[in-house]
Design an enzyme around this catalytic site. Structure first.
Site, PDB file in Angstrom:
ATOM      1  N   LYS A 168     -25.820   4.348  33.767  1.00 40.19           N
ATOM      2  CA  LYS A 168     -27.001   4.760  32.912  1.00 40.19           C
ATOM      3  C   LYS A 168     -26.960   6.403  32.742  1.00 40.19           C
ATOM      4  O   LYS A 168     -26.342   7.188  33.812  1.00 40.19           O
ATOM      5  CB  LYS A 168     -28.079   4.366  33.971  1.00 40.19           C
ATOM      6  CG  LYS A 168     -29.427   4.859  33.196  1.00 40.19           C
ATOM      7  CD  LYS A 168     -30.695   4.250  34.269  1.00 40.19           C
ATOM      8  CE  LYS A 168     -32.097   4.550  33.584  1.00 40.19           C
ATOM      9  NZ  LYS A 168     -33.078   3.820  34.548  1.00 40.19           N
TER      10      LYS A 168
ATOM     11  N   SER B  51     -36.340   1.114  32.020  1.00 38.32           N
ATOM     12  CA  SER B  51     -35.601   2.106  31.383  1.00 38.32           C
ATOM     13  C   SER B  51     -34.388   1.733  31.165  1.00 38.32           C
ATOM     14  O   SER B  51     -33.617   2.521  30.307  1.00 38.32           O
ATOM     15  CB  SER B  51     -36.021   3.183  32.059  1.00 38.32           C
ATOM     16  OG  SER B  51     -35.741   3.601  33.300  1.00 38.32           O
TER      17      SER B  51
ATOM     18  N   SER C 298     -37.194  -0.350  36.612  1.00 37.57           N
ATOM     19  CA  SER C 298     -36.065  -0.147  35.767  1.00 37.57           C
ATOM     20  C   SER C 298     -34.809  -0.870  35.854  1.00 37.57           C
ATOM     21  O   SER C 298     -34.212  -0.662  34.900  1.00 37.57           O
ATOM     22  CB  SER C 298     -36.049   1.107  35.374  1.00 37.57           C
ATOM     23  OG  SER C 298     -37.072   1.730  34.657  1.00 37.57           O
TER      24      SER C 298
HETATM   25  N1  GLN Z   1     -42.094   1.496  33.457  1.00 38.00           N
HETATM   26  C1  GLN Z   1     -42.128   2.389  34.727  1.00 38.00           C
HETATM   27  C2  GLN Z   1     -42.426   3.820  34.439  1.00 38.00           C
HETATM   28  O1  GLN Z   1     -42.421   3.817  33.125  1.00 38.00           O
HETATM   29  C3  GLN Z   1     -41.002   2.190  35.552  1.00 38.00           C
HETATM   30  C4  GLN Z   1     -39.750   2.816  35.010  1.00 38.00           C
HETATM   31  C5  GLN Z   1     -38.650   2.909  36.114  1.00 38.00           C
HETATM   32  O2  GLN Z   1     -38.579   2.275  37.024  1.00 38.00           O
HETATM   33  N2  GLN Z   1     -37.933   4.159  36.013  1.00 38.00           N
HETATM   34  O3  GLN Z   1     -42.517   4.606  35.065  1.00 38.00           O
END
Ligand code: GLN
Length: 510
Positions: free
Chosen positions: A80, A155, A179
């Site tokens: 990532k 994400s 994410s």
């Molecule tokens: N959807 C959540 C956010 O936008 C989690 C994102 C994540 O785990 N990086 O904060």
């Protein structure tokens, strides 16, 4: 088109083929790079550099030939884009880090490299990991290999998409509020978010430091064992990395040893390998908002676990609903502080036109950060400001404690693991939440509370249902455990994957 990696059902099988010299790491890397190019439409990769990849592959071949290979030698993976990497750019999906190349590797990256893994490059993600659909990336949205009109989840959308399309054997992801689990669920792959502190955050571009954890995504739970075993372990360069896990040293070998111990215990129980396992099913995870098709798939998975001998226990996690407001105060607060380092002075984007220092910083940030990130910085700065701190930030921290206590009450008294959905629906069409940022946040209802509590959780494929376009889209089952119980979660998931094949279905070949 069949990809190089579709020939191997598990990471262990691939490692065996490499050890037996049925194929070389270099040939495999070349084939994998070609399929990455052929799958450009997924927008899963944001930086590929064949020279860097092939140099790692040649080194892997030398180690295989010399008999000095590690557990992952020659295995193609990708990272990532929030992990900093020497050589490959590290942008965190943001224009503010558009051309940034780190002088060092993140600990996760260096540990996987030391174990012999070959990196194919960097994977798309929401900007600074903020999002649930991978639609907030400066590189453009990543796509779901099961349906190019649907989101891959966020994400870590590039990570899940790359594994689902078998462009890589595994990928790294990060999970601040879901994410790893959410994109794994929406792309039909397996992924685990370990206990906070199990994996080093050193070199992971920070979002919400008290919530962020790195975790792997792969096809099989047993593949995750190999990856997490290498990735995890105490790191003196991360002050929040755990030295011990329930009295055991936090060191490579821990995850595998726990997995083996639970697996052999389960194997000894014959036709009902999970006899004695108590599965807590939280009432609050099956209420309004859960699509009936996702609910039915979870129900079927629970029935399958009962057939394996497990016992189902109804539990309650009464503060689940509050996880959304608590998380969306705490995460932006930490983000606003973490992102203050992008000031146009030290590194990252600097505006071309400015009148003084303050103007330079403000223009650089306005140009470099995307809309979602700016929204989070505004919220975060507001909740931390004088006069609002007690009302919002401190209050959210109290709720966080209540959520953690809910989990402790059930995991110490009523059940060994908790199961439920990962997401309320299958992958949504791209653009569905474009006009309503809060709709995207509601989809995090089943994942956020784990991060607030610091607990481990994983997602494994457990079915399919038709999405908005009519195409079949994957559904994920979430398995949650107590602190440092990753080995048990992986062993339970492995038992399920022995008797199901949802995880083996490949996008484009259904
Ligand atoms: N959807 C959540 C956010 O936008 C989690 C994102 C994540 O785990 N990086 O904060």
């Amino acid at each position: 088109m069949t990809t190089a990696l579709q020939r191997f059902s598990t990471l262990a099988a691939l490692r065996q083929a490499l050890s037996d010299r049925q194929l070389s790491a270099t040939e495999l890397a070349q084939e994998a790079l070609a399929s990455v190019r052929a799958h450009d439409n997924l927008n899963a990769f944001v930086h590929v550099d064949a020279d860097l990849t092939l140099a790692q592959a040649r080194q892997a071949d030398a180690m295989l030939a010399a008999g000095t290979a590690g557990p992952l030698t020659g295995v193609p993976i990708a990272h990532k884009d929030v992990f900093v990497t020497q050589g490959w750019r590290s942008t965190a999906g943001s224009n503010i880090l558009k051309n940034y190349v780190s002088p060092f590797d993140a600990t996760v990256v260096s540990r996987l490299l030391a174990a012999g893994a070959v990196s194919l490059g960097k994977l798309n993600c929401d900007e600074f990991a903020m999002g649930s659909g991978n639609e907030h990336s400066a590189h453009g949205p990543a796509r779901n290999p099961w349906d190019l009109t649907a989101v891959p989840g966020g994400s870590s959308g590039g990570s899940a998409g790359a594994v689902a399309a078998r462009l890589v054997m595994a990928a790294t992801g990060t999970d601040t509020g879901g994410s790893v689990r959410q994109p794994a669920a929406l792309c039909g792959v397996s992924g685990i978010k370990p206990t906070y502190g199990a994996v080093s955050r050193y070199g992971m571009i920070a979002y919400g430091s008290s919530l962020d954890q790195a975790g792997p995504l792969a096809v099989h739970a047993s593949d995750l064992v190999e990856l997490l075993d290498v990735m995890s372990g105490f790191d003196p360069r991360d002050a929040t990395s755990a030295e011990t896990c329930n009295g055991q040293a936090n060191a490579p070998g821990r995850i595998r040893a726990d997995f083996v111990q639970f697996s052999s215990q389960y194997a000894a129980s014959g036709a009902q390998p999970l006899k004695g396992l108590r599965i807590g099913v939280p009432r609050e995870y099956f209420g309004d908002g859960l699509s009936s098709q996702v609910g039915a798939a979870i129900e079927a998975a629970l029935t399958q676990f009962e057939a394996l001998g497990a016992q189902r226990v109804e539990i309650s996690l009464p503060h689940t609903r509050l996880s959304i407001p608590a998380y969306y105060v705490i995460a932006p607060a930490e983000a606003s502080s973490n992102l203050s380092r992008y000031d146009g002075v030290r590194y990252g984007h600097r505006s071309d036109a400015y009148t003084n220092l303050a103007d330079m910083t403000s223009r650089s940030r306005a140009e470099g950060f995307g809309a979602e990130v700016q929204r989070r910085i505004l919220v975060g700065t507001y909740v931390l400001s004088h006069g609002y701190y007690d009302a919002y930030y401190l209050q959210a921290q109290r709720v966080r404690r209540m959520i953690a206590n809910d989990f402790q009450a059930v995991l110490t008294q009523q059940c060994d693991v908790i199961m439920g959905p990962v997401t309320p629906t299958v992958a949504k069409p791209m653009g569905a939440d474009a006009d309503d940022p809060t709709a995207e946040m509601l989809a995090d209802i089943y994942t956020l509370s784990l991060n607030l509590a610091g607990l481990p959780g994983m997602s494994i494929p457990c079915g399919f249902a038709a999405g908005a376009s009519g195409r079949a889209l994957p559904i994920g089952l979430q398995i949650i455990g107590n602190y440092f119980d990753e080995g048990r979660l992986l062993a339970v998931a492995h038992q399920y994957q022995q008797v199901t094949d949802w995880h083996q279905r490949i996008a484009g070949q259904e």
